[in-house]
Design a protein around this motif. Structure first.
Motif, mmCIF file in Angstrom:
data_model
loop_
_atom_site.group_PDB
_atom_site.id
_atom_site.type_symbol
_atom_site.label_atom_id
_atom_site.label_comp_id
_atom_site.label_asym_id
_atom_site.label_seq_id
_atom_site.Cartn_x
_atom_site.Cartn_y
_atom_site.Cartn_z
ATOM 1 N N LEU A 153 -3.497 0.507 8.032
ATOM 2 C CA LEU A 153 -2.923 1.686 7.390
ATOM 3 C C LEU A 153 -3.506 1.968 6.014
ATOM 4 O O LEU A 153 -3.759 3.123 5.664
ATOM 5 N N ASP A 154 -3.696 0.913 5.209
ATOM 6 C CA ASP A 154 -4.001 1.098 3.787
ATOM 7 C C ASP A 154 -5.166 0.236 3.322
ATOM 8 O O ASP A 154 -5.136 -0.305 2.212
ATOM 9 N N GLY A 174 0.839 -1.189 0.000
ATOM 10 C CA GLY A 174 0.000 0.000 0.000
ATOM 11 C C GLY A 174 0.870 1.234 0.000
ATOM 12 O O GLY A 174 2.105 1.151 -0.005
ATOM 13 N N PRO A 175 0.272 2.403 0.033
ATOM 14 C CA PRO A 175 1.055 3.639 0.042
ATOM 15 C C PRO A 175 1.969 3.780 1.250
ATOM 16 O O PRO A 175 3.014 4.435 1.166
ATOM 17 N N SER A 176 1.601 3.149 2.380
ATOM 18 C CA SER A 176 2.363 3.322 3.614
ATOM 19 C C SER A 176 3.288 2.170 3.948
ATOM 20 O O SER A 176 4.206 2.338 4.763
ATOM 21 N N ASP A 224 -8.123 0.710 2.113
ATOM 22 C CA ASP A 224 -8.807 1.036 0.862
ATOM 23 C C ASP A 224 -7.887 1.074 -0.348
ATOM 24 O O ASP A 224 -8.364 1.242 -1.475
ATOM 25 N N GLU A 225 -6.569 0.948 -0.134
ATOM 26 C CA GLU A 225 -5.637 0.964 -1.266
ATOM 27 C C GLU A 225 -4.637 -0.180 -1.206
ATOM 28 O O GLU A 225 -3.643 -0.169 -1.932
ATOM 29 N N GLY A 226 -4.888 -1.169 -0.354
ATOM 30 C CA GLY A 226 -3.967 -2.288 -0.228
ATOM 31 C C GLY A 226 -4.063 -3.240 -1.407
ATOM 32 O O GLY A 226 -5.151 -3.552 -1.889
ATOM 33 N N ILE A 282 -1.144 -3.654 7.541
ATOM 34 C CA ILE A 282 -1.449 -3.146 6.202
ATOM 35 C C ILE A 282 -2.922 -2.787 6.082
ATOM 36 O O ILE A 282 -3.294 -1.784 5.466
ATOM 37 N N ASP A 327 -11.199 1.659 -4.752
ATOM 38 C CA ASP A 327 -9.820 2.133 -4.642
ATOM 39 C C ASP A 327 -8.784 1.009 -4.711
ATOM 40 O O ASP A 327 -7.762 1.136 -5.397
ATOM 41 N N ALA A 328 -9.029 -0.084 -3.974
ATOM 42 C CA ALA A 328 -8.046 -1.172 -3.952
ATOM 43 C C ALA A 328 -7.973 -1.873 -5.303
ATOM 44 O O ALA A 328 -6.890 -2.289 -5.731
#
Length: 297
Positions: A242-243, A121-123, A245-247, A239, A278-279
């Motif tokens: 933190l992420d 993800g982003p983080s 919706d984008e994992g 994960i 989003d994911a």
């Protein structure tokens, strides 16, 4: 970077949110979102009720997986993005099915241990060393060779698929406080630390064993490119926190590119118009980026 062929995106279980989040990703691409070209793989004649999984919907999901992996291996598509499936539903049809990561290892003629699941993800990027097994079985499955083998695959994939020339790999301990010098378990001393020593002797920038309760803190995440955890939830809890919706779930070590949104079928909200794409969008974008890098290699 260029992507000469479309991606294959499987519908997942059609009673889940797969169809709607893929449709939304396609709609956003048509209205200007920067996403690679992709084709949908599923049964165009099938009719399923959202939120009502069945043996037929699980069969549709399995058929799509089998068709899509053949398309990619035949060179018709540059990579594969999979919609969420019901593991239990498919296992009723194919008892050997325990997850999509293992499915793709089998489909590519590989040992399952050589297909490595990474959540990105982003983080954070994180890899569970053991995946679909009971927590009580984890200590017995961990070994020096397993950690070394899978960490090598991770290090190589960071270079080839993510463009990180010298990846930094942080390896978590199994026990609280990374065992606290053996007072809370000896896996760190007898298994994990020796594996790290082997990796470092091969030129891989591996560190640890790190206490897992601090490894994912903001100031620690900046010190590594990927974290290797010892079991499923040790990797997936951070994960998803933190992420969520984008994992993206990425299978490392395969001869083909494969990603997936890091969430399930969400049967409870399917068809209600509230599922976020989003994911799925992130999974499609990441698959395109990896395919482009491999095309340039």
């Amino acid at each position: 970077m260029t992507q000469p062929l479309p991606l294959a995106v499987t519908i997942g279980d059609p009673a889940g949110i797969g169809p709607e989040i893929i449709a939304e990703a396609s709609a956003q691409r048509e209205t200007g979102l920067d996403l690679p070209h992709f084709v949908l793989v599923g049964d165009a004649n099938a009719a399923f009720a959202p939120g009502e999984p069945s043996r037929a919907s699980a069969q549709c999901a399995l058929d799509a997986l089998e068709r899509a992996v053949n398309m990619v291996r035949a060179g018709e598509c540059s990579g594969l993005v999979t919609g969420p499936v019901s593991k239990a539903g498919i296992a009723e049809i194919a008892p050997s099915f325990i997850g999509q990561t293992e499915f793709f290892a089998d489909a590519c003629g590989m040992a399952r241990e050589d297909a490595v699941m990474m959540l990105a993800g982003p983080s954070l990027r994180t890899v569970p060393m053991t995946v679909h097994c009971a927590l009580a079985d984890v200590p017995g499955r961990l070994s020096h060779d397993l950690i070394v083998q899978r960490s090598r695959i991770v290090a190589k994939a960071m270079q080839t698929d993510f463009g990180i020339e010298a990846p930094r790999i942080a390896i978590a301990g199994l026990n609280p406080h990374a065992g606290e010098d053996g007072r809370m378990g000896r896996e760190e001393i007898e298994v994990i630390a020796p594996a790290i020593t082997t990796l470092r002797s091969e030129g891989i920038d591996a560190s640890g064993p790190h206490p897992a309760d601090t490894l994912f803190a903001p100031h620690k995440r900046s010190t590594y490119d990927v974290a290797i955890a010892m079991y499923h939830d040790q990797a997936l809890v951070p994960i998803k926190a933190l992420d969520f919706d984008e994992g993206v779930n990425v299978t490392l070590g395969l001869p083909i590119v494969r990603t997936s949104p890091d969430h399930g079928t969400a049967f409870d909200i399917a068809g209600k118009g509230i599922a976020r794409p989003d994911a799925m969008i992130a999974a499609i974008r990441m698959a395109g980026e990896i395919a482009a890098r491999r095309n340039l290699a």
